[in-house]
Every structure is written in C-alpha cells, then in structure tokens.
Design a protein around this motif. Structure first.
Motif, short mmCIF file in Angstrom:
data_model
loop_
_atom_site.label_atom_id
_atom_site.label_comp_id
_atom_site.label_asym_id
_atom_site.label_seq_id
_atom_site.Cartn_x
_atom_site.Cartn_y
_atom_site.Cartn_z
N LYS A 156 0.88 -1.16 0.09
CA LYS A 156 0.01 0.09 0.05
C LYS A 156 0.70 1.27 0.18
O LYS A 156 0.42 2.28 -0.50
N ALA A 157 2.04 1.20 0.66
CA ALA A 157 2.93 2.26 0.59
C ALA A 157 3.54 2.48 -0.75
O ALA A 157 4.55 3.27 -1.04
N GLY A 158 3.50 1.44 -1.61
CA GLY A 158 4.00 1.68 -3.06
C GLY A 158 5.26 1.15 -3.31
O GLY A 158 6.06 1.08 -4.22
N HIS A 159 5.81 0.22 -2.20
CA HIS A 159 6.79 -0.59 -2.32
C HIS A 159 6.60 -1.70 -3.46
O HIS A 159 5.61 -2.42 -3.28
N LYS A 160 7.75 -2.00 -4.25
CA LYS A 160 7.58 -2.93 -5.00
C LYS A 160 8.64 -4.17 -4.29
O LYS A 160 9.74 -3.90 -4.45
N LEU A 161 8.12 -5.21 -3.70
CA LEU A 161 8.53 -6.07 -3.13
C LEU A 161 8.73 -7.16 -3.85
O LEU A 161 8.26 -7.75 -4.92
N LEU A 162 10.30 -7.58 -3.95
CA LEU A 162 10.73 -8.71 -4.83
C LEU A 162 10.84 -10.03 -4.11
O LEU A 162 11.58 -9.86 -2.73
N PHE A 163 10.32 -11.26 -4.22
CA PHE A 163 10.75 -12.47 -3.78
C PHE A 163 11.11 -13.51 -4.48
O PHE A 163 10.78 -13.49 -5.77
#
Length: 274
Positions: A156-163
């Motif tokens: 929601k904060a706009g972070h692009k999470l990578l896993f």
C-alpha cells in the motif's frame, strides 16, 4: 525453512594465481569502500527520511541503486536489461541463482527484497539487508497472518517487493517450481484489484571457457570462496535481466494460478532452462 537445492556437482574450486589475488584485493577493497561508505550515507539520510516519510523512501533507494550499478563496473561484468519495468503498483518475482542477484535486481529497479528471517543474522549481509528495507519472514504458519498484514502495508505504501518463489538458489541453469504461499497476500480484498506482479528472468553467462554454472551458488557451497572466485576472475561473463509483461492479479482465480503463470514466464526467458 525451504530445503536447499543440492543437485549436481558444483564446479571445481578455482586455483587463483598471484594476479588473481591482486585483482581480488583491488576489486574487493573498492567494493567494500563503495558499499559501506554509501551505507553510512544511507543511514544518515534515513534519519531524516524516516520521520518525514515513514514507510516511504523517496531518497535512500537511489543510494542502493548506485552501489549495485557500481558493483558491476568494479567487477568489469557486462550488465544488460531487456523489456520494460512495470509502472503499476505491485510486486516482482524472479528466479534465484546467486548472492549476486541482490546487486543484479537492485541495479535497475528500486525494489525491496523479501528474505528468510535468518539472513538478518548473517554478519555484514544482514546489516545491509535491514538498512535497505528488506522484509524478513519466518516460514511459520503461526506467523502467516502477521506477515500478510506486513506485506499489505508495504504494498500500500507503493513498495515493489521482490521475492524468489523457488525458495532457494540453483546453479542458474533451471527454474524450480514456484511455491505459491507468498502470492496469497496479493489476493486480499484491499489489494487484488490494483496490484500487478512482474515476472523477471535473470540470466548469467559464464566467462569464456568456464563452466556454464560459474556464477551459480547453491547447495553447501561456501560464500567466501565463491565471492573470491568472482573477484579474482581475469575475464568476467555477463548478466541479463529480462522484464516480462506484468500480470494483473485480478485476472487470476487464485494464488496457485498466478504462481504458475509467473513461473512459466520466468522459465521461458531462461535459454537453457532444465
């Protein structure tokens, strides 16, 4: 914890010449100075950035990108990007071949890694990971709800999470079946309608005349000898990062369908996938 992939016999240990040691020392020193010098700057900037912006990080990710791009210059390793980075909000998934993926995937795109909790305790690397906003998770069903809420807050904060849905690194020559567990967070009522997931393929090409698995780091291979081999190399290979079209979460019925679609896209980008 995910099991470590152990198939295949790793390449034989590289015998390092005296010139190789010189290269390793020079490159290692330069990489250390750039990495930890910029880390000090990042931490100072974060003292101002955090109270003003909270989860949002408008400045510090640029510092991380600079370090990662500089790493390839220091190594003398060619870096190529194919495809387009998605503009939509969401996450990124990729195949996992080496500790080098940290530099490779951060160099072009401002992302935040999702990593197993024990990485936070690793000397040096754990400190770097925490400072750059890595999300640490325990693969424990009792913590699933809490971790899902944390993912949602970061997205929601706009972070692009990578896993890495494979759950472990390989020799770089294949893509393992994607685990769908972490995809569940994308299907919450508050996220599903606007989130996208971009599959990314990382392709390492060995130096001429070397084993094709040269940059792969898997099984019980030790970190020290592997990074030393990379630093000492007379001639480096290359890495290509392939950005595939982003997938809209709402177009899929469930996490398993989305995980399979991402896996297929990533595998299609690997020219020698097994």
């Amino acid at each position: 914890m995910s099991p470590v992939w152990t198939e295949g016999t790793p390449p034989a240990d590289l015998k390092i010449s005296w010139m190789g040691w010189v290269r390793a020392i020079l490159r290692g020193t330069a990489l250390f100075v750039v990495t930890f010098g910029c880390l000090a700057i990042l931490l100072l900037v974060r003292l101002i950035e955090r109270p003003l912006f909270g989860l949002h990080r408008p400045v510090t990710p640029h510092i991380t990108q600079f370090v990662c791009r500089a790493a390839f210059v220091i190594l003398g390793m060619r870096y190529k990007v194919t495809g387009h980075i998605m503009a939509e909000r969401g996450a990124v998934v990729a195949n996992h071949a080496s500790w080098m993926d940290i530099f490779t995937l951060n160099a072009r795109k401002r992302i935040y890694f999702v990593s197993k909790a024990e990485v936070a305790k690793w000397p040096g690397i754990g400190w770097l990971a925490r400072s750059t906003g890595t999300v640490f998770i325990n693969r424990n069903s009792r913590e699933a709800k809490q971790q899902k809420e944390m993912f949602e807050a970061r997205l929601k904060a706009g972070h692009k999470l990578l896993f890495f849905p494979e759950g472990t690194s390989t020799d770089g020559m294949r893509v393992l079946p994607f685990k769908s567990t972490l995809f569940a967070a994308f299907f919450s009522d508050e996220l599903r309608d606007f989130l996208h997931v971009q599959p990314v393929t990382v392709v390492y090409r060995a130096p001429e005349g070397e084993d094709a698995r040269y940059y792969g780091w898997w099984g019980d291979m030790e970190f020290g000898p592997h990074i030393l081999k990379t630093l000492a190399a007379r001639r480096q290979g290359s890495v290509e990062v392939i950005y595939h079209p982003a997938l809209r979460v709402a177009d899929f019925e469930n996490r398993k369908e989305l995980a399979l679609a991402c896996e297929s896209a990533v595998r299609a980008g690997l020219p020698y996938s097994a």
